[in-house]
Motif scaffolding. Sequence first.
Motif, mmCIF file in Angstrom:
data_model
loop_
_atom_site.group_PDB
_atom_site.id
_atom_site.type_symbol
_atom_site.label_atom_id
_atom_site.label_comp_id
_atom_site.label_asym_id
_atom_site.label_seq_id
_atom_site.Cartn_x
_atom_site.Cartn_y
_atom_site.Cartn_z
ATOM 1 N N GLY A 216 0.798 -1.220 0.000
ATOM 2 C CA GLY A 216 0.000 0.000 0.000
ATOM 3 C C GLY A 216 0.827 1.265 0.000
ATOM 4 N N ASN A 217 0.193 2.369 -0.354
ATOM 5 C CA ASN A 217 0.855 3.665 -0.372
ATOM 6 C C ASN A 217 -0.168 4.749 -0.014
ATOM 7 O OD1 ASN A 217 -0.576 4.355 -2.868
ATOM 8 N ND2 ASN A 217 0.879 2.980 -3.887
ATOM 9 N N VAL A 218 0.305 5.975 0.042
ATOM 10 C CA VAL A 218 -0.558 7.090 0.448
ATOM 11 C C VAL A 218 -1.734 7.266 -0.506
ATOM 12 C CG1 VAL A 218 -0.660 9.578 0.850
ATOM 13 C CG2 VAL A 218 1.349 8.284 1.580
ATOM 14 N N GLN A 219 -1.483 7.131 -1.819
ATOM 15 C CA GLN A 219 -2.545 7.304 -2.809
ATOM 16 C C GLN A 219 -3.646 6.256 -2.636
ATOM 17 O OE1 GLN A 219 0.785 7.342 -3.596
ATOM 18 N NE2 GLN A 219 0.824 9.593 -3.760
ATOM 19 N N GLN A 220 -3.243 5.014 -2.411
ATOM 20 C CA GLN A 220 -4.236 3.955 -2.189
ATOM 21 C C GLN A 220 -5.029 4.205 -0.914
ATOM 22 O OE1 GLN A 220 -1.458 0.526 -2.608
ATOM 23 N NE2 GLN A 220 -3.003 -0.312 -3.992
ATOM 24 N N ALA A 221 -4.332 4.647 0.130
ATOM 25 C CA ALA A 221 -5.005 4.933 1.399
ATOM 26 C C ALA A 221 -6.073 6.006 1.215
ATOM 27 C CB ALA A 221 -3.980 5.369 2.442
ATOM 28 N N MET A 222 -5.759 7.032 0.440
ATOM 29 C CA MET A 222 -6.725 8.112 0.199
ATOM 30 C C MET A 222 -7.928 7.612 -0.578
ATOM 31 S SD MET A 222 -4.202 11.348 -0.604
ATOM 32 C CE MET A 222 -5.597 12.464 -0.819
ATOM 33 N N LYS A 223 -7.698 6.741 -1.568
ATOM 34 C CA LYS A 223 -8.812 6.194 -2.349
ATOM 35 C C LYS A 223 -9.709 5.303 -1.486
ATOM 36 C CE LYS A 223 -6.565 6.342 -6.887
ATOM 37 N NZ LYS A 223 -6.017 5.545 -8.010
ATOM 38 N N ALA A 239 -6.366 3.133 10.853
ATOM 39 C CA ALA A 239 -5.599 2.075 10.197
ATOM 40 C C ALA A 239 -5.526 2.265 8.683
ATOM 41 C CB ALA A 239 -6.219 0.712 10.521
ATOM 42 N N ILE A 240 -6.500 2.961 8.114
ATOM 43 C CA ILE A 240 -6.454 3.230 6.666
ATOM 44 C C ILE A 240 -5.265 4.131 6.348
ATOM 45 C CG2 ILE A 240 -7.662 4.330 4.728
ATOM 46 C CD1 ILE A 240 -10.280 3.387 5.944
ATOM 47 N N ASP A 241 -5.039 5.118 7.183
ATOM 48 C CA ASP A 241 -3.881 5.994 7.013
ATOM 49 C C ASP A 241 -2.583 5.197 7.083
ATOM 50 O OD1 ASP A 241 -2.443 8.456 6.818
ATOM 51 O OD2 ASP A 241 -2.153 8.427 8.995
ATOM 52 N N ALA A 242 -2.571 4.129 7.913
ATOM 53 C CA ALA A 242 -1.359 3.321 8.100
ATOM 54 C C ALA A 242 -0.952 2.570 6.839
ATOM 55 C CB ALA A 242 -1.568 2.336 9.245
ATOM 56 N N ILE A 243 -1.899 2.401 5.909
ATOM 57 C CA ILE A 243 -1.565 1.734 4.643
ATOM 58 C C ILE A 243 -0.446 2.483 3.920
ATOM 59 C CG2 ILE A 243 -2.464 1.256 2.307
ATOM 60 C CD1 ILE A 243 -3.307 -0.784 4.323
ATOM 61 N N GLY A 244 -0.383 3.795 4.115
ATOM 62 C CA GLY A 244 0.633 4.605 3.445
ATOM 63 C C GLY A 244 1.918 4.780 4.237
ATOM 64 N N TRP A 245 2.033 4.142 5.395
ATOM 65 C CA TRP A 245 3.237 4.283 6.202
ATOM 66 C C TRP A 245 4.424 3.554 5.578
ATOM 67 C CZ3 TRP A 245 1.140 3.003 11.806
ATOM 68 C CH2 TRP A 245 0.325 4.061 12.220
ATOM 69 N N THR A 246 5.613 4.014 5.923
ATOM 70 C CA THR A 246 6.829 3.301 5.532
ATOM 71 C C THR A 246 6.976 2.069 6.415
ATOM 72 O OG1 THR A 246 8.207 4.529 7.103
ATOM 73 C CG2 THR A 246 7.947 5.467 4.882
ATOM 74 N N SER A 247 7.799 1.111 5.987
ATOM 75 C CA SER A 247 8.000 -0.119 6.759
ATOM 76 C C SER A 247 8.569 0.191 8.145
ATOM 77 C CB SER A 247 8.946 -1.065 6.010
ATOM 78 O OG SER A 247 8.372 -1.446 4.774
ATOM 79 N N ALA A 248 9.506 1.128 8.200
ATOM 80 C CA ALA A 248 10.135 1.488 9.475
ATOM 81 C C ALA A 248 9.112 2.051 10.458
ATOM 82 C CB ALA A 248 11.252 2.498 9.239
ATOM 83 N N HIS A 249 8.222 2.907 9.938
ATOM 84 C CA HIS A 249 7.193 3.502 10.782
ATOM 85 C C HIS A 249 6.212 2.442 11.268
ATOM 86 C CE1 HIS A 249 3.927 6.867 11.276
ATOM 87 N NE2 HIS A 249 4.305 6.331 12.430
ATOM 88 N N ALA A 250 5.840 1.517 10.373
ATOM 89 C CA ALA A 250 4.888 0.468 10.724
ATOM 90 C C ALA A 250 5.456 -0.449 11.809
ATOM 91 C CB ALA A 250 4.533 -0.356 9.489
ATOM 92 N N ILE A 251 6.743 -0.812 11.672
ATOM 93 C CA ILE A 251 7.388 -1.672 12.674
ATOM 94 C C ILE A 251 7.460 -0.958 14.020
ATOM 95 C CG2 ILE A 251 9.561 -2.777 13.338
ATOM 96 C CD1 ILE A 251 10.020 -3.323 10.343
ATOM 97 N N SER A 252 7.796 0.322 13.972
ATOM 98 C CA SER A 252 7.895 1.116 15.195
ATOM 99 C C SER A 252 6.559 1.171 15.931
ATOM 100 C CB SER A 252 8.365 2.534 14.860
ATOM 101 O OG SER A 252 8.341 3.361 16.001
ATOM 102 N N ARG A 253 5.472 1.400 15.180
ATOM 103 C CA ARG A 253 4.152 1.477 15.798
ATOM 104 C C ARG A 253 3.702 0.107 16.311
ATOM 105 N NH1 ARG A 253 0.592 5.684 15.209
ATOM 106 N NH2 ARG A 253 -0.647 4.347 16.572
#
Length: 280
Positions: A216-223, A239-253
């Motif tokens: 996923g990416n930011v554009q997909q999350a917005m759609k 969680a929809i916003d999280a679809i556009g997160w980077t891998s590092a950010h997702a692991i951190s969260r």
Amino acid sequence: RYLRMKTLQRVNRTTILYLLSFLPYLITFFSHLFNENVRFANRSWQVTEVLINYEGGFVRRGLIGEIIFFLYKKFGIDVSLTVHLFCIVVCVSFMVIIIRSTIKRGFSILFLPTVFFFSSLFVSQYWVRKDFFIMLLFYFIIKIYVEHNSWKKYVAINILLSIGILSHEVLFFIVVPFLVIRQIKYDGKSCKSVFSVFLKIAPSIVTMILCAVNKGNVQQAMKIWDSWGSVMNGKMGGAIDAIGWTSAHAISRGLEVWSTVRLGFVYYPIMWALLACFAA
């Protein structure tokens, strides 16, 4: 006859104790069903995680949300009620299975809430999420693997595992180690045993690769957010916003969520191990 009566009395007392121990959860469930003021908001992390769909293209974790989206567009269902009802049905099903397994194995009633219900999933209000759905799939996968020997069991395992992966990829990382360890236990330590497992669950591995590639990416999350129209209001979040997160950010969260449960790094592995024991 006297012994039979005593046994029935003991069973009845046990049944009543189990029902009373889970009464608070049933009250919680019904309050969320019939009082929309106490439900989790549509913008909350709990609800938005279930509402991730494929309206922005194929993306990980979108299967359940796509089914709900189809029902929403086709029949105009109440999205909030549907999400809560889905989670309640899954939670109750999981509880019934664990209660039956506990009675069958002769464990104390005190064992259940300590391990499964009084910890993170309820205290942190994570029951309105996919957690119990993933745990339920894990239970059935292990049970099928242990109790059946024909090749057909791998068809069922691949179907359940693929559904789970398309809902949340974490199931892959929980099921595969168990299958590998189980195979090694019976075949001995060899690369052949590991390869055998991977070959048998090849369809699920392909599904996992597809989810990893389409994270996923930011554009997909917005759609996805926009596809829900009036169901969602305001700026994209949850969680929809999280679809556009980077891998590092997702692991951190993810690590941050684990840390919200006291001794979470100890609790979660024990929980999954115990669930495997219930199924085996």
